[in-house]
Design a protein around this motif. Structure first.
Motif, short mmCIF file in Angstrom:
data_model
loop_
_atom_site.label_atom_id
_atom_site.label_comp_id
_atom_site.label_asym_id
_atom_site.label_seq_id
_atom_site.Cartn_x
_atom_site.Cartn_y
_atom_site.Cartn_z
N LYS A 134 0.84 -1.21 0.00
CA LYS A 134 0.00 0.00 0.00
C LYS A 134 0.87 1.25 0.00
CE LYS A 134 -4.13 -1.96 2.20
NZ LYS A 134 -4.96 -1.99 3.43
N ALA A 135 1.98 1.19 0.76
CA ALA A 135 2.87 2.35 0.85
C ALA A 135 3.57 2.65 -0.47
CB ALA A 135 3.91 2.12 1.95
N THR A 136 3.75 1.62 -1.31
CA THR A 136 4.45 1.82 -2.58
C THR A 136 3.49 1.88 -3.76
OG1 THR A 136 4.74 -0.58 -2.84
CG2 THR A 136 6.51 0.61 -1.73
N GLU A 137 2.20 1.96 -3.47
CA GLU A 137 1.19 1.90 -4.53
C GLU A 137 1.31 3.06 -5.51
OE1 GLU A 137 -3.56 0.84 -4.84
OE2 GLU A 137 -2.68 1.36 -2.92
N ASN A 138 1.39 4.28 -4.98
CA ASN A 138 1.51 5.47 -5.85
C ASN A 138 2.69 6.32 -5.39
OD1 ASN A 138 -0.86 5.14 -7.61
ND2 ASN A 138 -2.03 5.38 -5.72
N ILE A 139 3.83 5.68 -5.31
CA ILE A 139 4.99 6.38 -4.77
C ILE A 139 5.47 7.46 -5.74
CG2 ILE A 139 6.65 4.72 -5.73
CD1 ILE A 139 8.23 5.10 -3.08
N GLU A 148 14.97 3.05 -2.89
CA GLU A 148 14.93 2.71 -1.46
C GLU A 148 13.67 1.91 -1.13
OE1 GLU A 148 15.29 6.34 0.70
OE2 GLU A 148 17.42 6.61 0.23
N SER A 149 12.54 2.30 -1.72
CA SER A 149 11.28 1.57 -1.51
C SER A 149 11.37 0.16 -2.07
CB SER A 149 10.12 2.32 -2.17
OG SER A 149 9.90 3.56 -1.55
N LEU A 150 12.00 0.03 -3.24
CA LEU A 150 12.16 -1.30 -3.84
C LEU A 150 13.05 -2.18 -2.97
CD1 LEU A 150 11.84 -3.31 -6.16
CD2 LEU A 150 13.76 -2.19 -7.31
N ASP A 151 14.16 -1.63 -2.49
CA ASP A 151 15.06 -2.39 -1.61
C ASP A 151 14.33 -2.85 -0.35
OD1 ASP A 151 17.10 -2.06 -3.38
OD2 ASP A 151 18.04 -0.38 -2.31
N ARG A 204 4.64 -8.22 -8.97
CA ARG A 204 4.18 -7.17 -9.91
C ARG A 204 4.67 -5.80 -9.45
NH1 ARG A 204 -0.71 -10.34 -10.14
NH2 ARG A 204 -1.60 -9.12 -8.44
N ARG A 205 4.63 -5.55 -8.15
CA ARG A 205 5.05 -4.25 -7.63
C ARG A 205 6.56 -4.05 -7.81
NH1 ARG A 205 2.09 -1.41 -4.33
NH2 ARG A 205 0.56 -2.25 -5.77
N GLN A 206 7.32 -5.12 -7.63
CA GLN A 206 8.77 -5.03 -7.84
C GLN A 206 9.08 -4.63 -9.28
OE1 GLN A 206 9.48 -9.01 -6.19
NE2 GLN A 206 11.09 -8.15 -4.94
N LYS A 207 8.41 -5.26 -10.24
CA LYS A 207 8.62 -4.93 -11.65
C LYS A 207 8.21 -3.49 -11.93
CE LYS A 207 8.14 -9.63 -13.46
NZ LYS A 207 7.29 -10.55 -14.28
N SER A 208 7.09 -3.08 -11.34
CA SER A 208 6.60 -1.72 -11.53
C SER A 208 7.59 -0.69 -10.98
CB SER A 208 5.24 -1.56 -10.84
OG SER A 208 4.79 -0.23 -10.89
N LEU A 209 8.14 -0.99 -9.80
CA LEU A 209 9.11 -0.07 -9.19
C LEU A 209 10.40 -0.02 -10.01
CD1 LEU A 209 8.64 -0.91 -5.40
CD2 LEU A 209 8.00 1.21 -6.55
N GLU A 210 10.80 -1.17 -10.53
CA GLU A 210 12.01 -1.20 -11.39
C GLU A 210 11.81 -0.33 -12.62
OE1 GLU A 210 12.49 -5.33 -12.09
OE2 GLU A 210 13.42 -5.74 -10.13
N GLN A 211 10.60 -0.41 -13.23
CA GLN A 211 10.30 0.43 -14.39
C GLN A 211 10.26 1.90 -14.00
OE1 GLN A 211 6.61 -1.25 -15.77
NE2 GLN A 211 7.60 -3.01 -16.77
N SER A 212 9.69 2.18 -12.82
CA SER A 212 9.63 3.57 -12.34
C SER A 212 11.02 4.14 -12.12
CB SER A 212 8.82 3.64 -11.04
OG SER A 212 7.48 3.27 -11.26
N ILE A 213 11.90 3.30 -11.59
CA ILE A 213 13.29 3.73 -11.37
C ILE A 213 13.94 4.07 -12.71
CG2 ILE A 213 15.59 2.94 -10.66
CD1 ILE A 213 14.18 1.29 -8.47
#
Length: 255
Positions: A134-139, A148-151, A204-213
């Protein structure tokens, strides 16, 4: 006479043993709820303690029979001695069976409590994952903040499989014995469904965060190039101003 009294004591003790066997060892038990299982454990503990207390009675009967045999004519010995031997054997077998069944049920109860403990620990971990997702939903933020959120999420996901394996093994042990099988299957189904759902969402969130990075890094790179370009232009214009160069003389820079 004394023989009648002794046989009465032997008979009463035999009746008690038979009744205890029928009550606690012969009838079929079904444990469908934790309350039923706990009640059965407590009943068997009381039965085991009661049987142990009867040891005094058995010893008194044994002493009485042996004293009588020592004084009575040989003709009265054999039958009484045989009845006493049967009583002692029956009593020892009853105590052994009660001890065994009580130990087994105590282990089953302990197994159930251990299963609940592991389920509680794993559900707390799943709660943490849920909060993290939830915390990383719309970071929002730059590449560093998102990284940092991904780690943090990846550290949380590096959770050992030991607890889940223990849950499966304990549940299998209990349900194989028909102990609380419906309740355990329900709990396990709910836990496994939640585990799978959050695991998939975390991937799914990990992949999304990697793309966001990656996007943030490209944006940062573009902004840095723009800033560098603006810095060069700013220096050039400042030099023109210092040299009092008219804009008409440098149409490209003027544009």
């Amino acid at each position: 006479d004394k023989t009648v009294s002794l046989r009465k004591d032997l008979s009463e003790m035999h009746e008690w043993i038979t009744q205890a066997e029928e009550e606690y060892l012969e009838r079929d038990f079904e444990y469908k709820t934790p309350d039923e299982l706990q009640k059965a454990v407590e009943e068997l503990k009381r039965a085991k303690e009661e049987a142990m207390q009867k040891e005094v009675k058995v010893k008194l009967i044994t002493d009485s029979v042996n004293n009588f045999i020592a004084k009575a004519p040989p003709a009265a010995h054999e039958a009484l001695k045989k009845e006493l031997d049967v009583l002692i054997t029956s009593y020892q077998r009853l105590c052994s069976r009660l001890n065994g069944k009580c130990k087994t049920l105590e282990e089953v109860w302990s197994c159930w409590r251990e299963l609940l403990s592991y389920l509680d620990a794993e559900n707390k971990w799943l709660n943490e994952i849920e909060l993290k997702l939830k915390a990383t939903e719309n970071i929002q933020g730059g590449a560093e903040e998102i990284s940092e959120s991904l780690d943090s999420l990846e550290r949380l996901m590096r959770h050992p499989e030991d607890n889940r394996n223990q849950i499966q093994e304990l549940a299998q042990t209990l349900t194989d014995g028909g102990i609380l099988d419906e309740l355990i299957n329900e709990k396990l189904e709910k836990f496994n469904a939640r585990w799978e759902e959050l695991q998939q969402e975390a991937v799914r969130r990990q992949k999304s965060l990697e793309q966001s990075i990656q996007s943030a890094q490209e944006t940062d790179k573009t902004l840095r190039l723009i800033q560098e370009s603006l810095g060069v232009i700013d220096k050039q214009l400042a030099a023109y101003i210092a040299d009092r160069v008219d804009a008409a003389q440098v149409p490209q820079e003027a544009q």
